[in-house]
Design an enzyme around this catalytic site. Structure first.
Site, PDB file in Angstrom:
ATOM      1  CB  ALA A 163      -0.868   0.000   1.339  1.00  0.00           C
TER       2      ALA A 163
ATOM      3  N   GLY B  77       0.530  -5.321   0.896  1.00  0.00           N
ATOM      4  CA  GLY B  77      -0.571  -5.502   0.231  1.00  0.00           C
ATOM      5  C   GLY B  77      -0.479  -6.089  -1.177  1.00  0.00           C
TER       6      GLY B  77
ATOM      7  CD  GLU C 144      -2.362  -8.271   3.049  1.00  0.00           C
ATOM      8  OE1 GLU C 144      -2.184  -7.067   2.660  1.00  0.00           O
ATOM      9  OE2 GLU C 144      -2.817  -8.570   4.279  1.00  0.00           O
TER      10      GLU C 144
ATOM     11  CD  GLU D  86       1.946  -5.862   5.714  1.00  0.00           C
ATOM     12  OE1 GLU D  86       2.694  -6.769   5.707  1.00  0.00           O
ATOM     13  OE2 GLU D  86       1.019  -6.016   4.565  1.00  0.00           O
TER      14      GLU D  86
HETATM   15  C1  LIG Z   1      -3.912  -1.540   3.001  1.00  0.00           C
HETATM   16  C2  LIG Z   1      -3.588  -2.485   4.172  1.00  0.00           C
HETATM   17  C3  LIG Z   1      -2.959  -3.506   4.064  1.00  0.00           C
HETATM   18  C4  LIG Z   1      -1.596  -3.158   3.117  1.00  0.00           C
HETATM   19  C5  LIG Z   1      -0.461  -2.724   4.024  1.00  0.00           C
HETATM   20  C6  LIG Z   1       0.740  -2.459   3.216  1.00  0.00           C
HETATM   21  O1  LIG Z   1       0.734  -2.811   2.132  1.00  0.00           O
HETATM   22  S1  LIG Z   1       1.767  -1.726   4.178  1.00  0.00           S
HETATM   23  C7  LIG Z   1       3.228  -1.531   3.032  1.00  0.00           C
HETATM   24  C8  LIG Z   1       3.925  -2.632   2.983  1.00  0.00           C
HETATM   25  N1  LIG Z   1       4.983  -2.206   2.225  1.00  0.00           N
HETATM   26  C9  LIG Z   1       6.299  -1.792   2.679  1.00  0.00           C
HETATM   27  O2  LIG Z   1       6.330  -1.786   3.878  1.00  0.00           O
HETATM   28  C10 LIG Z   1       7.422  -1.578   1.642  1.00  0.00           C
HETATM   29  C11 LIG Z   1       8.194  -0.486   2.137  1.00  0.00           C
HETATM   30  N2  LIG Z   1       9.366  -0.281   1.272  1.00  0.00           N
HETATM   31  C12 LIG Z   1      10.529  -0.869   1.335  1.00  0.00           C
HETATM   32  O3  LIG Z   1      10.729  -1.920   1.924  1.00  0.00           O
HETATM   33  C13 LIG Z   1      11.602  -0.511   0.446  1.00  0.00           C
HETATM   34  O4  LIG Z   1      11.207   0.983  -0.043  1.00  0.00           O
HETATM   35  C14 LIG Z   1      11.534  -1.194  -1.163  1.00  0.00           C
HETATM   36  C15 LIG Z   1      12.148  -2.779  -0.558  1.00  0.00           C
HETATM   37  C16 LIG Z   1      10.143  -1.395  -1.487  1.00  0.00           C
HETATM   38  C17 LIG Z   1      12.410  -0.639  -2.061  1.00  0.00           C
HETATM   39  O5  LIG Z   1      13.723  -0.215  -1.394  1.00  0.00           O
HETATM   40  P1  LIG Z   1      14.549   0.899  -1.954  1.00  0.00           P
HETATM   41  O6  LIG Z   1      15.905   0.832  -1.243  1.00  0.00           O
HETATM   42  O7  LIG Z   1      14.719   0.484  -3.721  1.00  0.00           O
HETATM   43  O8  LIG Z   1      14.009   2.153  -2.155  1.00  0.00           O
HETATM   44  P2  LIG Z   1      13.621   3.096  -0.956  1.00  0.00           P
HETATM   45  O9  LIG Z   1      13.450   2.359   0.368  1.00  0.00           O
HETATM   46  O10 LIG Z   1      14.587   4.243  -0.925  1.00  0.00           O
HETATM   47  O11 LIG Z   1      12.212   3.837  -1.528  1.00  0.00           O
HETATM   48  C18 LIG Z   1      12.118   4.532  -2.584  1.00  0.00           C
HETATM   49  C19 LIG Z   1      11.160   5.780  -2.299  1.00  0.00           C
HETATM   50  O12 LIG Z   1       9.983   4.913  -2.215  1.00  0.00           O
HETATM   51  C20 LIG Z   1       9.245   5.485  -0.920  1.00  0.00           C
HETATM   52  N3  LIG Z   1       8.328   4.206  -0.686  1.00  0.00           N
HETATM   53  C21 LIG Z   1       8.902   3.114  -0.411  1.00  0.00           C
HETATM   54  N4  LIG Z   1       7.906   2.096  -0.061  1.00  0.00           N
HETATM   55  C22 LIG Z   1       6.752   3.010   0.022  1.00  0.00           C
HETATM   56  C23 LIG Z   1       5.267   2.820   0.274  1.00  0.00           C
HETATM   57  N5  LIG Z   1       5.049   1.470   0.479  1.00  0.00           N
HETATM   58  N6  LIG Z   1       4.450   3.844   0.221  1.00  0.00           N
HETATM   59  C24 LIG Z   1       4.947   4.950  -0.147  1.00  0.00           C
HETATM   60  N7  LIG Z   1       6.314   5.313  -0.514  1.00  0.00           N
HETATM   61  C25 LIG Z   1       7.152   4.276  -0.320  1.00  0.00           C
HETATM   62  C26 LIG Z   1      10.348   5.763  -0.082  1.00  0.00           C
HETATM   63  O13 LIG Z   1       9.951   6.662   1.045  1.00  0.00           O
HETATM   64  C27 LIG Z   1      11.423   6.436  -0.984  1.00  0.00           C
HETATM   65  O14 LIG Z   1      11.222   7.663  -1.235  1.00  0.00           O
HETATM   66  P3  LIG Z   1      11.993   9.082  -1.015  1.00  0.00           P
HETATM   67  O15 LIG Z   1      13.067   8.949   0.009  1.00  0.00           O
HETATM   68  O16 LIG Z   1      12.951   8.480  -2.399  1.00  0.00           O
HETATM   69  O17 LIG Z   1      11.263  10.134  -1.413  1.00  0.00           O
END
Ligand SMILES: CCC/C=C/C(=O)SCCNC(=O)CCNC(=O)[C@H](O)C(C)(C)COP(=O)([O-])OP(=O)([O-])OC[C@H]1O[C@@H](n2cnc3c(N)ncnc32)[C@H](O)[C@@H]1OP(=O)([O-])[O-]
Length: 783
Positions: free
Chosen positions: A60, A102, A105, A125
């Site tokens: 998400a 998500g 999921e 999460e």
């Molecule tokens: C609906 C309810 C149920 C579902 C819940 C969920 O899905 S919960 C979610 C479950 N998912 C997660 O928890 C995934 C969380 N994300 C990660 O683990 C890592 O970002 C990655 C492994 C996807 C990519 O790693 P990487 O080292 O290649 O890249 P990086 O980490 O540097 O990110 C690049 C840019 O993208 C940004 N950004 C990233 N994710 C999100 C996001 N979800 N959203 C928005 N923005 C996001 C990040 O802030 C950064 O911005 P900046 O600073 O450039 O302005």
């Protein structure tokens, strides 16, 4: 948002929301429209869902999930998953990149999953203080069982494609063109019955053991959670997977609402964004110098000077990032030891090919061509200046010279060179190849380009780089000073070291201050205090009051423990080092003489002798001849001396040591301290509030430019519990600045001579004017 195309009977929906294809409400609405269109179209007999560009949806969109759009986003995601699950045409997910949260999921709601070998799946999460709230806690256990689901969801760990195949989470690994393969796979399953493909309709394989499994894992999860509520709440949701699917989903939704509205979820999401926001640095004293304006020098090769534990760890980090490294160590034995450690670590990481990027040497001239040098020699200013003087002459003029000091003056080190603009601090944390923090310190003359270079280096080697100013201890260790002092003062007043450790560990730290000192080595602080002339190797400086130094309250207990040879866990290991190190003396090894109980650093003694053999001979022929043997026996003994605890051989479990407890009791008596009962709350408040108070000083002086920089330092370098958001976030959002001020006022009135309890002017000012740390630059705009 979700591109629709058809290949014969197969409709392909490609999520297109760069860079990570995260789910916003609009993306999800587009997916629903696409699904409806495919279902309506009689020519379409199967559907493929994929991600365009580098990845399958990574979950998400957090910006939306944390704002007012959270509820519609969540309900849209549940709606998409329901559409997918109940669809009468087979749906195949084609996974590449990172299918997270998500995204994963959605894949679990589909009927088939294909993945490329490099794909990663996970439900992370829990790291955001939430649970997989779109059916993840209900579908995953139906595939892998409750036990594995608890493990995967409460850890949020990555599952690589091959493991996912083994677990039954993906149906096939695709070597070639993923989309092409997915289309042909979809075609091959058209018309097949779908009922057994719907995970929601399956039963949990170990349903009959659910209570047993939960009971067996609860204790471990509680211990690991250290006060975080999300992991146990995830378990509760997983427990509900043995109910009929709809009932389980309802339970999951309730628990998700509970977590999403908790302060811990907000704190963990703040951590997520802060970890990324520190990259957007600006010079605390000149905002015009920042990550946008300053251009880094390209670093391809790095020299590392000093192959001790830190030097070896730094080398591993650099090699893993694909950089060329020249490791210099003047002691051959130490160099060989470091090479063995580096080789072993890289082999464990299946990265042995990286060894080819390593050159090892004892000759400084080998550093003439590197782009940067990181010095990691013994923490001694004279020695470091000497090294920098040499480096200045030998390295090319444009090379950056960095010191891995944990608190020495960068300006003094820079002054030993003719290129102070290229000198900078890069403070790694031990073990350097594991710990994520890199505290980068600019000096008075460090250029913007040099700062940009080390901030870029942090990213290159997978660390979280935080830029800070130059002062004794920089940010992290400086704030730790008051925390440690207060912990010692608590001992004087009546608590045992174990009580302090327990209270701090219950707050959420992996280790309390005394266990931490035992691990790091009590002698590190001792040496620093000796260098600062607060104590000497033989006791307090002459004509010095026992409990005061330079007008400030001082607790000499750690010095007394050092004089008794209680230097931390490594003293216990010292005997091993002494044995194996008969001619390999590179670590600090201490010996105690039986006649007067004095302790000597063997390295210092060696400085006056040619070899260890000679030293041993000297000792054998001296009056104290039996003493080396005695020391060996003492170190080998069951109760290896440590700082405040004792450790059985081979164990890291801290046990109260009656000798130390007696010593503290005698000390209280000698200095007229009256033992009183102290609550855990007082222990936590006095230790942590004094640390946080120092954080306000650090901000006030511009040593850190934002509160989030301090939070990140403590989260990634000092084990501050993640679910509380870091020291500055915690105090502002959970405790409240006003309450902090009142508590500090109360404690400082009670202990007027504990200077670190005097509230900082910045804190007073903020409370008076209603200011906030957010205004100093936290990530509020993102929350
Ligand atoms: C609906 C309810 C149920 C579902 C819940 C969920 O899905 S919960 C979610 C479950 N998912 C997660 O928890 C995934 C969380 N994300 C990660 O683990 C890592 O970002 C990655 C492994 C996807 C990519 O790693 P990487 O080292 O290649 O890249 P990086 O980490 O540097 O990110 C690049 C840019 O993208 C940004 N950004 C990233 N994710 C999100 C996001 N979800 N959203 C928005 N923005 C996001 C990040 O802030 C950064 O911005 P900046 O600073 O450039 O302005």
């Amino acid at each position: 948002m979700a591109e629709y195309s058809t290949y014969g009977s197969v409709a392909v929906l490609q999520v297109n929301n760069p860079p990570l294809n995260t789910f916003t409400r609009h993306v999800l609405q587009a997916l629903v429209s696409g699904l409806e269109r495919a279902q309506r179209d009689p020519a379409v007999r199967s559907i493929v869902i994929a991600g365009k560009g580098p990845t399958f949806p990574a979950g998400a969109d957090l910006e939306e999930l944390l704002g007012t759009a959270a509820a519609p986003l969540l309900s849209n995601l549940r709606m998409v998953d329901k559409h997918v699950d109940t669809c009468q045409k087979p749906i195949v997910c084609a996974i590449h990149g990172t299918a997270l949260g998500g995204g994963f999921e959605l894949a679990l709601a589909s009927h088939y999953r294909l993945a490329v070998p490099s794909a990663t799946l996970s439900l992370p999460e829990v790291h955001l203080g939430m649970l997989p709230g779109a059916g993840g806690t209900q579908r995953l256990p139906r595939v892998v069982g409750v036990k594995s689901a608890i493990q995967l969801i409460t850890s949020g760990q990555d599952i690589k494609a091959q493991q996912a195949l083994t677990l039954g989470l993906v149906d096939k690994i695709v070597q070639g063109d993923l989309l092409k393969e997915a289309v042909s796979f979809a075609r091959s399953v058209e018309g097949r019955p779908l009922e057994d493909r719907r995970i929601s309709q399956r039963t949990v394989p170990d349903a009959d053991k659910v209570d047993e499994v939960v009971e067996a894992t609860r204790k471990t999860i509680l211990r690991k959670a250290r006060g975080a509520i999300a992991p146990l709440t995830c378990v509760q949701a997983i427990q509900a997977s043995v109910l009929p699917f709809a009932a389980g989903m309802a339970r999951e939704a309730d628990l998700m609402t509970y977590l999403m509205t908790s302060w811990q979820a907000a704190a963990q999401q703040y951590v997520f964004f802060s970890e990324r926001e520190v990259r957007q640095w600006s010079h605390p004293r000149d905002k015009h110098i920042n990550f946008r304006t300053a251009k880094p020098t390209v670093i391809k090769s790095v020299g590392v000077v000093g192959a001790g534990t830190m030097g070896a760890g730094i080398t591993i980090s650099l090699l893993q990032a694909g950089l060329k490294v020249v490791l210099l160590e003047v002691n051959k034995k130490q160099l060989d030891k470091a090479i063995a450690v580096i080789q072993k670590t890289l082999r464990q990481k299946s990265a042995s090919q990286k060894m080819s990027q390593l050159t090892t040497t004892m000759d400084y001239s080998q550093l003439s061509d590197v782009d940067m040098v990181i010095e990691a020699v013994f923490e001694n200013l004279r020695l470091k200046k000497e090294v920098f003087r040499k480096l200045d002459v030998i390295t090319k003029p444009q090379a950056v010279l960095a010191s891995n000091t944990s608190g020495l003056d960068i300006d003094k080190i820079a002054a030993a060179t003719k290129r102070p603009d290229k000198v900078v601090g890069t403070h790694f944390f031990s073990p350097a190849n594991v710990m994520r923090l890199l505290e980068n310190i600019y000096g008075k003359k460090t250029s913007a380009e040099t700062v940009a270079t080390v901030m870029q280096l942090a990213t290159t080697i997978g660390k979280v780089g935080v830029l800070v100013g130059n002062c004794a201890g920089f940010v992290g260790n400086r704030m730790l000073g008051p925390y440690r002092s207060e912990a010692l003062f608590l001992l004087e007043e009546g608590v045992d070291p174990q009580d302090v450790d327990r209270a701090i560990e219950e707050f959420g730290f992996p280790m309390g201050p005394f266990r931490m000192t035992d691990l790091a080595g009590n002698d590190i602080g001792w040496r620093r205090r000796i260098e600062a002339r607060l104590t000497t190797e033989h006791g307090p400086p002459p004509d010095t009051p026992a409990l005061y130094r330079r007008g400030d309250r001082y607790c000499p207990l750690p010095d007394m423990l050092c004089l008794q040879g209680r230097l931390g866990q490594k003293t216990g290991a010292g005997c091993m080092m002494l044995q194996e190190a008969k001619d390999d003396l590179t670590e600090n090894i201490y010996i105690r003489f039986r006649t007067d109980g004095s302790v000597f650093d063997l390295r210092r003694l060696l400085a006056h002798t040619k070899t260890l053999e000679e030293l041993i001979l000297d000792l054998l022929f001296a009056d104290d001849c039996a003493l080396l043997a005695h020391t060996e026996a003492a170190l080998m003994s069951h109760h290896a001396p440590s700082m405040c605890n004792r450790y059985d051989p081979g164990s890291r479990t801290a046990l109260p040591d009656p000798v130390v407890l007696q010593m503290i009791q005698d000390y209280r008596q000698e200095h007229g301290f009256k033992k009183r009962t102290i609550s855990s709350q007082e222990i936590v408040e006095r230790c942590l509030y004094s640390l946080i108070n120092e954080g306000f000083h650090v901000l006030d002086e511009g040593i850190a430019s934002r509160a989030l920089d301090i939070d990140v330092i403590y989260l990634f370098g000092y084990g501050w519990p993640r679910h509380t958001g870091g020291p500055m976030y915690y105090v502002e959002r959970v405790i409240g600045l006003e309450k902090l001020l009142r508590s500090l006022e109360t404690y400082s009135a009670r202990y007027p001579n504990h200077s670190h309890l005097q509230p900082s002017p910045l804190l007073r000012d903020m409370v008076a004017k209603g200011g906030s740390l957010a205004a100093l630059g936290t990530t509020d705009s993102k929350l």
